[in-house]
Design an enzyme around this catalytic site. Structure first.
Site, PDB file in Angstrom:
ATOM      1  N   ARG A 160      18.855  22.183 -43.139  1.00 20.95           N
ATOM      2  CA  ARG A 160      18.606  23.376 -43.961  1.00 20.95           C
ATOM      3  C   ARG A 160      17.513  24.269 -43.373  1.00 20.95           C
ATOM      4  NH1 ARG A 160      17.167  19.918 -49.011  1.00 20.95           N
ATOM      5  NH2 ARG A 160      15.810  19.263 -47.331  1.00 20.95           N
TER       6      ARG A 160
ATOM      7  N   LYS B 184      19.193   3.908 -41.157  1.00 15.28           N
ATOM      8  CA  LYS B 184      18.904   2.913 -42.187  1.00 15.28           C
ATOM      9  C   LYS B 184      18.023   3.531 -43.270  1.00 15.28           C
ATOM     10  CE  LYS B 184      15.096   1.996 -42.415  1.00 15.28           C
ATOM     11  NZ  LYS B 184      13.773   2.708 -42.675  1.00 15.28           N
TER      12      LYS B 184
HETATM   13  P1  NAP Z   1      12.449  13.372 -42.888  1.00 12.68           P
HETATM   14  O1  NAP Z   1      11.372  13.638 -41.891  1.00 12.68           O
HETATM   15  O2  NAP Z   1      12.212  13.776 -44.304  1.00 12.68           O
HETATM   16  O3  NAP Z   1      13.751  14.047 -42.314  1.00 12.68           O
HETATM   17  C1  NAP Z   1      14.973  14.063 -42.991  1.00 12.68           C
HETATM   18  C2  NAP Z   1      15.593  15.436 -42.809  1.00 12.68           C
HETATM   19  O4  NAP Z   1      16.797  15.483 -43.558  1.00 12.68           O
HETATM   20  C3  NAP Z   1      14.696  16.533 -43.343  1.00 12.68           C
HETATM   21  O5  NAP Z   1      13.898  17.088 -42.327  1.00 12.68           O
HETATM   22  C4  NAP Z   1      15.675  17.547 -43.915  1.00 12.68           C
HETATM   23  O6  NAP Z   1      15.881  18.584 -42.978  1.00 12.68           O
HETATM   24  C5  NAP Z   1      16.974  16.788 -44.098  1.00 12.68           C
HETATM   25  N1  NAP Z   1      17.324  16.676 -45.530  1.00 12.68           N
HETATM   26  C6  NAP Z   1      18.542  16.874 -46.058  1.00 12.68           C
HETATM   27  N2  NAP Z   1      18.527  16.698 -47.379  1.00 12.68           N
HETATM   28  C7  NAP Z   1      17.278  16.378 -47.704  1.00 12.68           C
HETATM   29  C8  NAP Z   1      16.646  16.084 -48.935  1.00 12.68           C
HETATM   30  N3  NAP Z   1      17.330  16.091 -50.100  1.00 12.68           N
HETATM   31  N4  NAP Z   1      15.330  15.790 -48.926  1.00 12.68           N
HETATM   32  C9  NAP Z   1      14.640  15.811 -47.769  1.00 12.68           C
HETATM   33  N5  NAP Z   1      15.195  16.073 -46.555  1.00 12.68           N
HETATM   34  C10 NAP Z   1      16.502  16.365 -46.534  1.00 12.68           C
HETATM   35  O7  NAP Z   1      12.812  11.825 -42.943  1.00 12.68           O
HETATM   36  P2  NAP Z   1      12.841  10.794 -41.720  1.00 12.68           P
HETATM   37  O8  NAP Z   1      11.546  10.089 -41.644  1.00 12.68           O
HETATM   38  O9  NAP Z   1      13.375  11.447 -40.523  1.00 12.68           O
HETATM   39  O10 NAP Z   1      13.868   9.736 -42.313  1.00 12.68           O
HETATM   40  C11 NAP Z   1      15.264   9.976 -42.375  1.00 12.68           C
HETATM   41  C12 NAP Z   1      15.975   8.649 -42.378  1.00 12.68           C
HETATM   42  O11 NAP Z   1      15.612   7.958 -41.172  1.00 12.68           O
HETATM   43  C13 NAP Z   1      15.562   7.734 -43.530  1.00 12.68           C
HETATM   44  O12 NAP Z   1      16.655   7.014 -43.993  1.00 12.68           O
HETATM   45  C14 NAP Z   1      14.534   6.805 -42.905  1.00 12.68           C
HETATM   46  O13 NAP Z   1      14.490   5.534 -43.521  1.00 12.68           O
HETATM   47  C15 NAP Z   1      15.075   6.685 -41.486  1.00 12.68           C
HETATM   48  N6  NAP Z   1      14.043   6.309 -40.497  1.00 12.68           N
HETATM   49  C16 NAP Z   1      12.841   6.945 -40.456  1.00 12.68           C
HETATM   50  C17 NAP Z   1      11.861   6.516 -39.559  1.00 12.68           C
HETATM   51  C18 NAP Z   1      10.505   7.181 -39.453  1.00 12.68           C
HETATM   52  O14 NAP Z   1       9.640   6.666 -38.724  1.00 12.68           O
HETATM   53  N7  NAP Z   1      10.250   8.296 -40.089  1.00 12.68           N
HETATM   54  C19 NAP Z   1      12.133   5.447 -38.710  1.00 12.68           C
HETATM   55  C20 NAP Z   1      13.387   4.866 -38.739  1.00 12.68           C
HETATM   56  C21 NAP Z   1      14.330   5.303 -39.647  1.00 12.68           C
HETATM   57  P3  NAP Z   1      16.176  20.048 -43.547  1.00 12.68           P
HETATM   58  O15 NAP Z   1      15.137  20.341 -44.572  1.00 12.68           O
HETATM   59  O16 NAP Z   1      16.106  20.935 -42.331  1.00 12.68           O
HETATM   60  O17 NAP Z   1      17.552  19.983 -44.160  1.00 12.68           O
END
Ligand code: NAP
Length: 307
Positions: free
Chosen positions: A36, A89
């Site tokens: 988004r 995951k």
């Molecule tokens: P994040 O930084 O919040 O990124 C997720 C992205 O998804 C956001 O930047 C957002 O991009 C998009 N999105 C779409 N719908 C959303 C919503 N309703 N709320 C928030 N974001 C939304 O999260 P992340 O840390 O990358 O984690 C994503 C997944 O990867 C999770 O399942 C997590 O468990 C997994 N993971 C994370 C890590 C870590 O270290 N962070 C490690 C391994 C796995 P837009 O706003 O541009 O749409």
């Protein structure tokens, strides 16, 4: 033919790990992003997966890097459109939705890969092989980290379906479910909820394995300073210790392995193989244990958490 991939959700993990891993993997190329707020230079960018799927950009797979809540609709749309799907995951917000995805992927003849990046850590398979030869007395997991450092400003993680401390804790469970030679089940769960949050900041779990041995897990998001991602297995033959999230292994007091991180490169390599062979890989057992932890959980209120 190379897989033409779209990433959905260009957030922390997509940038930290997926982009580099895709770049380093043969047989797959990133051709689109659906997010988004974010775009990526040199790659077709869309607001969401619907826009991507209805565009004329040709893809045959998507990698969903969005939060678990809402991922079901994205995965269903992709599978319905005949795309292969790789899930970050945890694979979803509920067990019933991930089973529905598995069934639909089978019906549509596409690959569903429910990834567990921690299972790709270097010590995991050697530990599994070692434990198959040993008599285990007990297993103790300690997974303690600083939520402010790892999840800055991520609101979804505290909301229902975001899992709270089980977001990292499920990584430990993904390793334990892989290395244990026998099944185990939950017998006690204590969950610690900040008064102002809908997800736990800490959890204390006791499992029993077939044969009666105890498996305990302490998950805590309030740890500052050095972070702890350790699994200690007491065996009749001596201690087996897996630390640093699965990248280091010490056996009977002797360090056997210190490896660089290849988790996400391994995941993409496996995805390319699965697609090539027309197979899926969807083991939901870590999510089963998390669901049990909520089913059996005794709730305790702790002080409010502020970002
Ligand atoms: P994040 O930084 O919040 O990124 C997720 C992205 O998804 C956001 O930047 C957002 O991009 C998009 N999105 C779409 N719908 C959303 C919503 N309703 N709320 C928030 N974001 C939304 O999260 P992340 O840390 O990358 O984690 C994503 C997944 O990867 C999770 O399942 C997590 O468990 C997994 N993971 C994370 C890590 C870590 O270290 N962070 C490690 C391994 C796995 P837009 O706003 O541009 O749409």
């Amino acid at each position: 033919m190379s897989i033409r991939l779209g990433i959905v959700g260009l957030g922390k993990i997509a940038r930290d790990q997926h982009l580099g891993a895709i770049e380093a993997t043969g047989g797959i190329e990133l051709v689109a992003v659906a997010s988004r707020k974010a775009t990526l230079d040199g790659v077709a960018s869309f607001n969401d997966i619907q826009d991507l799927l209805s565009s004329d950009v040709e893809i045959n797979a998507v990698s969903l890097c969005t939060p678990p809540q809402g991922r079901f609709e994205q995965a269903m749309a992709a599978i319905e459109a005949g795309k292969h799907v790789m899930l970050e995951k945890p694979p979803g917000a509920t067990l019933s939705e991930v089973h529905a995805l598995e069934a639909l992927a089978k019906e549509k003849g596409v690959t569903l890969f429910s990834t567990w990046h921690s299972r790709e850590a270097a010590a995991v398979e050697p530990t599994r092989a070692l434990l198959a030869q040993r008599t285990i007395r007990s297993v103790a997991v300690e997974w303690k980290e600083d939520v402010r450092h790892w999840h800055p400003g991520q609101a979804w993680i505290w909301e229902p379906g975001g899992l709270g401390v089980f977001d990292p804790g499920i990584n430990a469970l993904s390793i334990v479910t892989r290395i244990m030679p026998v099944p185990f089940h939950l017998v006690r769960s204590d969950l610690f909820f900040p008064e102002n949050r809908a997800a736990p900041i800490a959890a204390s779990l006791v499992f029993e394995a077939v044969g009666g041995m105890a498996v305990t897990a302490e998950f805590d998001w309030r740890q500052t300073g050095p972070q702890t991602w350790d699994i200690r297995i007491d065996t009749e033959e001596g201690p087996v210790v897996v630390t640093h999230g699965g990248s280091r292994l010490t056996v009977d007091g002797e360090q056997r392995m210190v490896e660089e991180d290849r988790e996400y490169r391994n995941l993409y390599k496996h995805f390319v193989q699965l697609v090539g062979e027309g197979r899926s890989d969807a083991d939901f057992s870590p999510l089963v244990h998390v669901a049990d932890a909520f089913l059996l959980g005794r709730r305790h209120a702790v002080e409010p958490f502020e970002d």
